[in-house]
Design a protein around this motif. Structure first.
Motif, PDB file in Angstrom:
ATOM      1  N   LYS A  40     -56.999  60.224  16.060  1.00 28.84           N
ATOM      2  CA  LYS A  40     -56.717  61.261  15.049  1.00 28.84           C
ATOM      3  C   LYS A  40     -55.874  62.397  15.627  1.00 28.84           C
ATOM      4  O   LYS A  40     -55.881  63.520  15.113  1.00 28.84           O
ATOM      5  N   GLN A  41     -55.150  62.133  16.700  1.00 26.03           N
ATOM      6  CA  GLN A  41     -54.320  63.141  17.343  1.00 26.03           C
ATOM      7  C   GLN A  41     -52.837  62.822  17.154  1.00 26.03           C
ATOM      8  O   GLN A  41     -52.449  61.659  17.047  1.00 26.03           O
ATOM      9  N   LEU A  42     -52.033  63.885  17.117  1.00 27.03           N
ATOM     10  CA  LEU A  42     -50.578  63.747  16.958  1.00 27.03           C
ATOM     11  C   LEU A  42     -49.987  62.991  18.141  1.00 27.03           C
ATOM     12  O   LEU A  42     -50.309  63.276  19.299  1.00 27.03           O
ATOM     13  N   GLN A  43     -49.140  62.007  17.852  1.00 25.97           N
ATOM     14  CA  GLN A  43     -48.443  61.230  18.876  1.00 25.97           C
ATOM     15  C   GLN A  43     -46.944  61.488  18.747  1.00 25.97           C
ATOM     16  O   GLN A  43     -46.388  61.393  17.644  1.00 25.97           O
ATOM     17  N   THR A  44     -46.289  61.816  19.867  1.00 28.34           N
ATOM     18  CA  THR A  44     -44.858  62.136  19.853  1.00 28.34           C
ATOM     19  C   THR A  44     -44.146  61.336  20.936  1.00 28.34           C
ATOM     20  O   THR A  44     -44.662  61.197  22.052  1.00 28.34           O
ATOM     21  N   PHE A  45     -42.984  60.812  20.617  1.00 28.06           N
ATOM     22  CA  PHE A  45     -42.164  60.123  21.617  1.00 28.06           C
ATOM     23  C   PHE A  45     -40.719  60.087  21.144  1.00 28.06           C
ATOM     24  O   PHE A  45     -40.410  60.340  19.982  1.00 28.06           O
ATOM     25  N   GLU A  46     -39.827  59.795  22.106  1.00 25.84           N
ATOM     26  CA  GLU A  46     -38.397  59.717  21.817  1.00 25.84           C
ATOM     27  C   GLU A  46     -37.900  58.307  22.086  1.00 25.84           C
ATOM     28  O   GLU A  46     -38.452  57.595  22.937  1.00 25.84           O
ATOM     29  N   TYR A  47     -36.856  57.901  21.361  1.00 23.81           N
ATOM     30  CA  TYR A  47     -36.253  56.589  21.570  1.00 23.81           C
ATOM     31  C   TYR A  47     -34.771  56.657  21.231  1.00 23.81           C
ATOM     32  O   TYR A  47     -34.305  57.612  20.603  1.00 23.81           O
ATOM     33  N   GLU A  48     -34.021  55.668  21.706  1.00 22.88           N
ATOM     34  CA  GLU A  48     -32.573  55.606  21.477  1.00 22.88           C
ATOM     35  C   GLU A  48     -32.226  54.344  20.703  1.00 22.88           C
ATOM     36  O   GLU A  48     -32.898  53.319  20.812  1.00 22.88           O
ATOM     37  N   ARG A  49     -31.159  54.454  19.898  1.00 20.46           N
ATOM     38  CA  ARG A  49     -30.630  53.286  19.189  1.00 20.46           C
ATOM     39  C   ARG A  49     -29.111  53.354  19.196  1.00 20.46           C
ATOM     40  O   ARG A  49     -28.515  54.438  19.237  1.00 20.46           O
ATOM     41  N   LEU A  50     -28.486  52.174  19.155  1.00 18.18           N
ATOM     42  CA  LEU A  50     -27.028  52.088  19.089  1.00 18.18           C
ATOM     43  C   LEU A  50     -26.656  51.862  17.634  1.00 18.18           C
ATOM     44  O   LEU A  50     -26.922  50.812  17.064  1.00 18.18           O
ATOM     45  N   ILE A  51     -26.053  52.886  16.996  1.00 16.87           N
ATOM     46  CA  ILE A  51     -25.701  52.832  15.575  1.00 16.87           C
ATOM     47  C   ILE A  51     -24.193  52.975  15.442  1.00 16.87           C
ATOM     48  O   ILE A  51     -23.618  53.980  15.862  1.00 16.87           O
ATOM     49  N   ASN A  52     -23.556  51.949  14.860  1.00 19.74           N
ATOM     50  CA  ASN A  52     -22.092  51.938  14.690  1.00 19.74           C
ATOM     51  C   ASN A  52     -21.392  52.169  16.018  1.00 19.74           C
ATOM     52  O   ASN A  52     -20.389  52.884  16.099  1.00 19.74           O
ATOM     53  N   GLY A  53     -21.960  51.579  17.069  1.00 22.22           N
ATOM     54  CA  GLY A  53     -21.332  51.671  18.382  1.00 22.22           C
ATOM     55  C   GLY A  53     -21.565  52.991  19.093  1.00 22.22           C
ATOM     56  O   GLY A  53     -21.012  53.210  20.169  1.00 22.22           O
ATOM     57  N   GLN A  54     -22.361  53.885  18.544  1.00 21.42           N
ATOM     58  CA  GLN A  54     -22.611  55.179  19.154  1.00 21.42           C
ATOM     59  C   GLN A  54     -24.080  55.319  19.518  1.00 21.42           C
ATOM     60  O   GLN A  54     -24.953  54.865  18.797  1.00 21.42           O
ATOM     61  N   ARG A  55     -24.319  55.960  20.650  1.00 22.12           N
ATOM     62  CA  ARG A  55     -25.685  56.190  21.128  1.00 22.12           C
ATOM     63  C   ARG A  55     -26.319  57.320  20.313  1.00 22.12           C
ATOM     64  O   ARG A  55     -25.797  58.426  20.257  1.00 22.12           O
ATOM     65  N   GLN A  56     -27.443  57.002  19.652  1.00 24.29           N
ATOM     66  CA  GLN A  56     -28.160  57.982  18.846  1.00 24.29           C
ATOM     67  C   GLN A  56     -29.583  58.113  19.387  1.00 24.29           C
ATOM     68  O   GLN A  56     -30.220  57.124  19.722  1.00 24.29           O
ATOM     69  N   MET A  57     -30.057  59.363  19.460  1.00 24.69           N
ATOM     70  CA  MET A  57     -31.392  59.634  19.991  1.00 24.69           C
ATOM     71  C   MET A  57     -32.271  60.224  18.888  1.00 24.69           C
ATOM     72  O   MET A  57     -31.800  61.070  18.115  1.00 24.69           O
ATOM     73  N   PHE A  58     -33.527  59.773  18.841  1.00 32.22           N
ATOM     74  CA  PHE A  58     -34.445  60.190  17.793  1.00 32.22           C
ATOM     75  C   PHE A  58     -35.788  60.614  18.391  1.00 32.22           C
ATOM     76  O   PHE A  58     -36.178  60.150  19.473  1.00 32.22           O
ATOM     77  N   GLU A  59     -36.451  61.506  17.674  1.00 37.76           N
ATOM     78  CA  GLU A  59     -37.826  61.895  18.008  1.00 37.76           C
ATOM     79  C   GLU A  59     -38.721  61.498  16.845  1.00 37.76           C
ATOM     80  O   GLU A  59     -38.382  61.763  15.689  1.00 37.76           O
ATOM     81  N   MET A  60     -39.833  60.835  17.130  1.00 32.96           N
ATOM     82  CA  MET A  60     -40.783  60.438  16.088  1.00 32.96           C
ATOM     83  C   MET A  60     -42.139  61.070  16.371  1.00 32.96           C
ATOM     84  O   MET A  60     -42.616  61.039  17.511  1.00 32.96           O
ATOM     85  N   ARG A  61     -42.718  61.636  15.302  1.00 36.62           N
ATOM     86  CA  ARG A  61     -44.064  62.207  15.395  1.00 36.62           C
ATOM     87  C   ARG A  61     -44.969  61.431  14.443  1.00 36.62           C
ATOM     88  O   ARG A  61     -44.612  61.234  13.281  1.00 36.62           O
ATOM     89  N   LEU A  62     -46.113  61.003  14.933  1.00 34.74           N
ATOM     90  CA  LEU A  62     -47.040  60.170  14.157  1.00 34.74           C
ATOM     91  C   LEU A  62     -48.371  60.897  14.023  1.00 34.74           C
ATOM     92  O   LEU A  62     -48.921  61.397  15.001  1.00 34.74           O
ATOM     93  N   VAL A  63     -48.866  60.934  12.785  1.00 34.31           N
ATOM     94  CA  VAL A  63     -50.167  61.552  12.526  1.00 34.31           C
ATOM     95  C   VAL A  63     -50.939  60.651  11.561  1.00 34.31           C
ATOM     96  O   VAL A  63     -50.364  60.039  10.660  1.00 34.31           O
ATOM     97  N   ARG A  64     -52.226  60.552  11.754  1.00 29.47           N
ATOM     98  CA  ARG A  64     -53.062  59.673  10.927  1.00 29.47           C
ATOM     99  C   ARG A  64     -53.105  60.160   9.488  1.00 29.47           C
ATOM    100  O   ARG A  64     -53.291  61.353   9.224  1.00 29.47           O
ATOM    101  N   ASN A  65     -52.941  59.224   8.551  1.00 30.79           N
ATOM    102  CA  ASN A  65     -53.022  59.514   7.116  1.00 30.79           C
ATOM    103  C   ASN A  65     -54.401  59.126   6.561  1.00 30.79           C
ATOM    104  O   ASN A  65     -55.000  59.871   5.809  1.00 30.79           O
TER     105      ASN A  65
END
Length: 568
Positions: A350-375
């Motif tokens: 029941k605790q907030l989980q945070t992490f970062e990940y990268e994806r290659l979109i249209n040939g460009q490096r894109q970085m994202f942050e995702m935060r997960l919380v229980r619903n």
């Protein structure tokens, strides 16, 4: 229900297209199937019926297998057509717009079989007067018959379900069904007896009376008296039963009134809940529109259940790409595994989980942050934000804080931190080498700082080429550089000095020769002060600079004269 309704009649496939296009709000009757549920939302069933095969009276089949390799006329878009198309019987389907057309083609002898819904088929036979047709009583795809609305029209779905619940509670449903559908259902022996109970009772009574008269003529008076007594007894019993039935009926009526009141109360609660839900959805939608994030809902298995974005066009694209899919279908295996692990941790703790990940979109490096919380116990809310710009900006700031912008080498700030790190017994012997560009001030004053900057950039290239993967090079400012090489003895240092001098001797910027003065010191014992070693290297460098200065100045002046002569 208090609504103004417009009824439209049209061909079945056109009616379905109108619902999907939003031209109508609901279809009063549609068979439920899992495939159709992907496109429509269905109410609770209001009847159960099935399809059948209609033929002329001279044709009889007792099983669906008899249709193998045959041609069957069907109504376009109907569930019977969908059912027959799924059978592995090589059936050729001829689609027409209505049930009437399908049956008329069979009655005219153009085809032998029509596969349509049974009740509409019986209705059409009666209306068109097609006496030469009959149903074969094959139960095809018996399914729930419901009302259907567009997939996202939750308000209309709730309204229709509420109405069905009310007419079921009041008994109006049975009256409607018997009037419009029951008249076309096939009559069983029990239903026939029930329908003609009074004529049958009268016939039986006449027969009984004739038998009684023939048997009891001789004892008419006695039997008559006895019969009257028995009739009086039965009449009294019937009267008692009638009074009891009246009491029960009154109780049922009171119960029905109570149920109706309860249904109305539930309906009012339902409408209030619906209003609260709508208000909550509008509030959540406003929050989502105010955020630059994308909000996802996942279940514990990593499946996308919902997604929300501020841009409705982008949201529609997201839903088509993600809804119903699993993380493994969207992300690379390593990222999908990490997200799934975070989802399950959020549910469990029941605790907030945070992490970062990268994806290659249209040939460009894109970085994202995702935060997960229980619903809830089986779901989490995931908020995803694109942090590419912020990440790159932070990396750029970190790079500039430790690198010289002109040469790309490390700067003085990095040198001071790195020197503290290298000043350890495990790195001895530690070589510190100072390098100074000869004649830089005269070159800047004569040719301008642009040429001077080019000269410094070439010096950086020479030092990097000479050192290779050994050591760390930093620009101390102005025309001074420092080289730090752990585990480097005197012999190795002299070879490095020779490489630098050989490489610099072959370099020119325009007509100006590249000249570097070098000095070095080596820390061999742990008790030595590294700053003293650095001073020794600096002293050696200045000695070489003083020794070579006049010669370098002469070469520089000669280069200046040559350049001026070339410009005349």
């Amino acid at each position: 229900m208090g609504y103004d309704i417009e009824f439209r009649l049209d061909e079945w496939d056109k009616t379905r297209a109108a619902l999907e296009a939003g031209e109508i709000d609901a279809i009063a009757g549609m068979f439920y199937s899992p495939q159709r549920q992907e496109t429509y939302a269905f109410t609770a069933r209001h009847s159960v019926t099935n399809g059948d095969i209609f033929t002329r009276n001279d044709i009889a089949i007792d099983q669906i297998e008899a249709l193998r390799d045959q041609t069957v006329v069907v109504q376009r878009g109907d569930i019977v057509a969908e059912y027959l198309a799924q059978l592995d019987l090589n059936i050729t389907l001829v689609e027409v717009a209505t049930v009437d057309e399908a049956l008329k083609l069979v009655a005219d002898g153009r085809y032998d079989y029509a596969g349509v819904l049974k009740l509409p088929g019986l209705y059409s036979i009666k209306q068109q007067g097609l006496k030469d047709l009959r149903a074969q009583n094959l139960v095809l795809t018996a399914n729930d018959y419901c009302m259907a609305v567009a997939k996202d029209n939750e308000t209309m779905l709730i309204t229709l379900n509420s109405g069905l619940q009310i007419i079921n509670a009041t008994g109006e449903y049975d009256q409607i069904y018997e009037r419009w559908l029951g008249v076309y259902e096939e009559k069983t022996l029990f239903s026939l007896i029930e329908e003609y109970r009074w004529p049958i009772a009268i016939v039986l009574l006449v027969i009984m009376m004739l038998v009684a008269i023939s048997l009891l003529l001789n004892r008419m008076v006695a039997i008559r008296t006895k019969s009257l007594n028995e009739m009086n007894t039965r009449l009294q019993a019937n009267q008692d039963q009638l009074e009891e039935a009246n009491i029960q009926l009154e109780a049922k009526m009171n119960e029905l009134i109570t149920m109706e009141a309860s249904a109305r109360e539930q309906y009012n609660l339902l409408r209030a809940s619906q209003a609260q839900l709508q208000h909550s959805e509008e509030k959540n939608r406003s929050i989502v529109q105010a955020l630059p994030d994308i909000v996802f809902t996942f279940n514990e298995d990593g499946r996308y259940l919902d997604c929300q974005a501020s841009d409705e066009t982008y949201q529609a694209d997201l839903k088509s790409r993600y809804l119903g899919k699993y993380l493994s279908e969207v992300f690379p295996a390593d990222v999908a595994a990490e997200v799934l692990s975070k989802i399950r941790t959020a549910i469990a703790t029941k605790q907030l989980q945070t992490f970062e990940y990268e994806r290659l979109i249209n040939g460009q490096r894109q970085m994202f942050e995702m935060r997960l919380v229980r619903n809830n116990r089986h779901e989490v809310i995931g908020i995803t934000r694109n942090i590419t710009a912020a990440k790159l900006s932070r990396e750029r700031i970190e790079y500039l804080s430790y690198h010289d912008q002109l040469t790309g080498l490390y700067n003085r700030h990095f040198f001071e931190d790195e020197l503290l790190r290298l000043d350890q017994p495990s790195n001895l012997p530690l070589c510190l080498m100072m390098a100074d560009v000869n004649g830089l001030k005269l070159i800047n004053d004569t040719f301008g700082h642009l040429i001077g900057d080019q000269l410094l950039s070439r010096v950086a290239v020479v030092l990097q080429e000479a050192c290779g993967q050994q050591g760390t090079i930093a620009r101390m400012g102005g025309d001074e550089f420092v080289i730090m090489v752990p585990h480097f003895n005197v012999t190795q240092t002299l070879l490095l000095v020779e490489r630098i001098q050989n490489l610099s001797g072959r370099e020119k910027v325009g007509s100006i020769d590249l000249s570097i003065s070098l000095g070095w010191g080596i820390k061999t014992a742990a008790h030595e002060d590294v700053q003293e070693v650095l001073k020794r290297a600096e002293t050696k460098m200045y000695k070489q600079k003083l020794f070579e200065g006049p010669s370098i100045r002469g070469h520089t002046i000669q280069a200046i004269i040559t350049t001026l002569n070339e410009k005349k």
